[in-house]
Enzyme design. Structure first.
Site, PDB file in Angstrom:
ATOM      1  N   ARG A  81       0.734   0.465  -4.252  1.00 12.88           N
ATOM      2  CA  ARG A  81       0.563  -0.673  -3.353  1.00 12.88           C
ATOM      3  C   ARG A  81       0.351  -0.243  -1.902  1.00 12.88           C
ATOM      4  O   ARG A  81      -0.575  -0.717  -1.241  1.00 12.88           O
ATOM      5  CB  ARG A  81       1.775  -1.605  -3.453  1.00 12.88           C
ATOM      6  N   THR A  82       1.216   0.652  -1.401  1.00  7.74           N
ATOM      7  CA  THR A  82       1.135   1.016   0.011  1.00  7.74           C
ATOM      8  C   THR A  82      -0.162   1.753   0.319  1.00  7.74           C
ATOM      9  O   THR A  82      -0.865   1.439   1.283  1.00  7.74           O
ATOM     10  CB  THR A  82       2.346   1.884   0.414  1.00  7.74           C
ATOM     11  N   LYS A 109      -0.272  25.372  -2.543  1.00 11.94           N
ATOM     12  CA  LYS A 109      -0.212  26.806  -2.264  1.00 11.94           C
ATOM     13  C   LYS A 109       0.866  27.149  -1.225  1.00 11.94           C
ATOM     14  O   LYS A 109       0.994  28.303  -0.832  1.00 11.94           O
ATOM     15  CB  LYS A 109      -1.561  27.297  -1.741  1.00 11.94           C
ATOM     16  N   ARG A 131       3.057   9.440   3.940  1.00  8.09           N
ATOM     17  CA  ARG A 131       4.272   9.106   3.205  1.00  8.09           C
ATOM     18  C   ARG A 131       4.859  10.410   2.681  1.00  8.09           C
ATOM     19  O   ARG A 131       4.137  11.240   2.145  1.00  8.09           O
ATOM     20  CB  ARG A 131       3.977   8.143   2.053  1.00  8.09           C
ATOM     21  N   HIS A 161      10.388   2.750   6.979  1.00  9.27           N
ATOM     22  CA  HIS A 161       9.120   2.262   6.416  1.00  9.27           C
ATOM     23  C   HIS A 161       8.681   1.086   7.294  1.00  9.27           C
ATOM     24  O   HIS A 161       8.791  -0.079   6.902  1.00  9.27           O
ATOM     25  CB  HIS A 161       9.324   1.824   4.970  1.00  9.27           C
TER      26      HIS A 161
END
Length: 255
Positions: A81-82, A109, A131, A161
Site C-alpha cells: 500500500r505505502t 553485497k 522505508r 511514519h
C-alpha cells in the site's frame, strides 16, 4: 464544465503551494516525522492533499506540479500500500519515479544506506522516499543527502511514519472541522507501532485528547509523557471517542 472545474483546482493547487506554511515546509524540503511540522505546515499539507484528492480522484486530471522531478522509492521493508501510494501520487503530480528493488541491488553485497544514497544522488535525483526496519534510518539518510535532495520517511522501525499520520488526520478532518477537544482512541500494539507515535506527535499539538489502550506488554513505558492517557481496559479508552484507531500486532518488529 468538468474541464473548467479541473482547471480551477489546478490553479488552487498552485496557489496552495504559495501559502506561508507551504513555503516553510518546502524550504525544509524533508519529512522525517510529524513533530518536525508546525500547525501552519500541517494545514498547508492537508489543504494541498484535499485539492489533489478532488483533482485526481474526481476529475482524473493529473497535475504537473512535480514536472521533471525524479523521485526514488527505497524500500528496505516489504510494502504494498505505502509504496504503491507514493508511486501513484508522484506520477499523478508529474514526477518520474524509480522504484529500487533492494533484493537485487548492491545492498545484498553489503552496501550501506549512505553508499546507496550517494550513488542515487550522483545520478541526479530530486527526492528519496525510504522505508527501513531500523529506527533512525531516515535521519541517517538525511545526514548523507545534499540539501537539494528531499528525504521522506515512509517508516523507520518503531519510530515514525509521518505520511500515514497525516493521512489519518486528513481522514478525520473529513468528518470534523478540527481536532480540538476530539477524543482519539488508539488501540492495539502501541509499543511496536511507528504509526501510533507519529499520530501522537501530530494530534496532541492540534488539541486532540489521545487515549491509548493495550496490555502492559504492548504499552511503551513512559509514553504518558507525550501527553496521552493510557488504559489497560478497552471500555474506558473508547468511551465517547470521536475516532478509534485499531492497530494490528506488529509481529515483524517484535524481535
Amino acid at each position: 464544465m468538468q474541464t473548467t472545474s479541473a482547471d480551477s483546482l489546478k490553479a488552487a493547487l498552485i496557489e496552495s503551494s504559495r501559502t506561508p506554511g507551504a513555503k516553510r515546509f518546502y524550504a525544509a524540503r524533508n519529512l522525517i516525522d510529524t513533530d518536525d511540522l508546525n500547525r501552519e505546515e500541517v494545514e498547508a499539507i492537508i489543504d494541498t492533499a484535499r485539492i489533489c484528492k478532488r483533482l485526481i480522484i474526481k476529475h482524473r486530471a493529473p497535475s504537473d506540479l512535480l514536472l521533471d522531478k525524479v523521485v526514488v522509492t527505497l524500500f528496505y521493508e516489504n510494502s504494498t500500500r505505502t509504496r504503491t501510494s507514493f508511486d501513484l501520487s508522484a506520477r499523478q503530480l508529474g514526477a518520474r519515479v524509480v522504484n529500487l528493488d533492494i533484493s537485487s541491488s548492491s545492498v545484498s553485497k553489503g552496501e550501506t544506506i549512505g553508499d546507496t544514497a550517494n550513488t542515487l544522488v550522483a545520478m541526479g535525483i530530486d527526492a528519496l522516499i525510504q522505508r527501513h526496519s531500523q529506527s533512525g534510518a531516515a535521519e541517517k539518510l538525511l545526514e548523507v543527502c545534499p540539501p537539494y535532495v528531499s528525504v521522506i520517511n515512509a517508516g523507520d522501525g518503531w519510530n515514525a511514519h509521518p505520511t500515514q499520520a497525516l493521512l489519518d488526520l486528513l481522514t478525520m478532518l473529513e468528518v470534523c472541522e478540527n481536532m480540538e477537544g476530539k477524543k482519539v482512541a488508539i488501540v492495539g500494539d502501541i509499543k511496536h507501532s511507528r504509526v501510533a507515535r507519529s499520530n501522537i506527535r501530530l494530534l496532541v499539538p492540534l488539541g486532540a485528547d489521545v487515549h491509548l489502550c493495550a496490555p502492559p506488554s504492548l504499552m511503551p513505558e513512559g509514553i504518558e509523557e507525550m501527553g496521552v492517557t493510557t488504559h489497560v481496559e478497552l471500555a474506558p479508552a473508547i468511551e465517547k471517542a470521536d475516532f478509534i484507531m485499531a492497530l494490528r500486532m506488529q509481529t515483524e518488529r517484535q524481535q
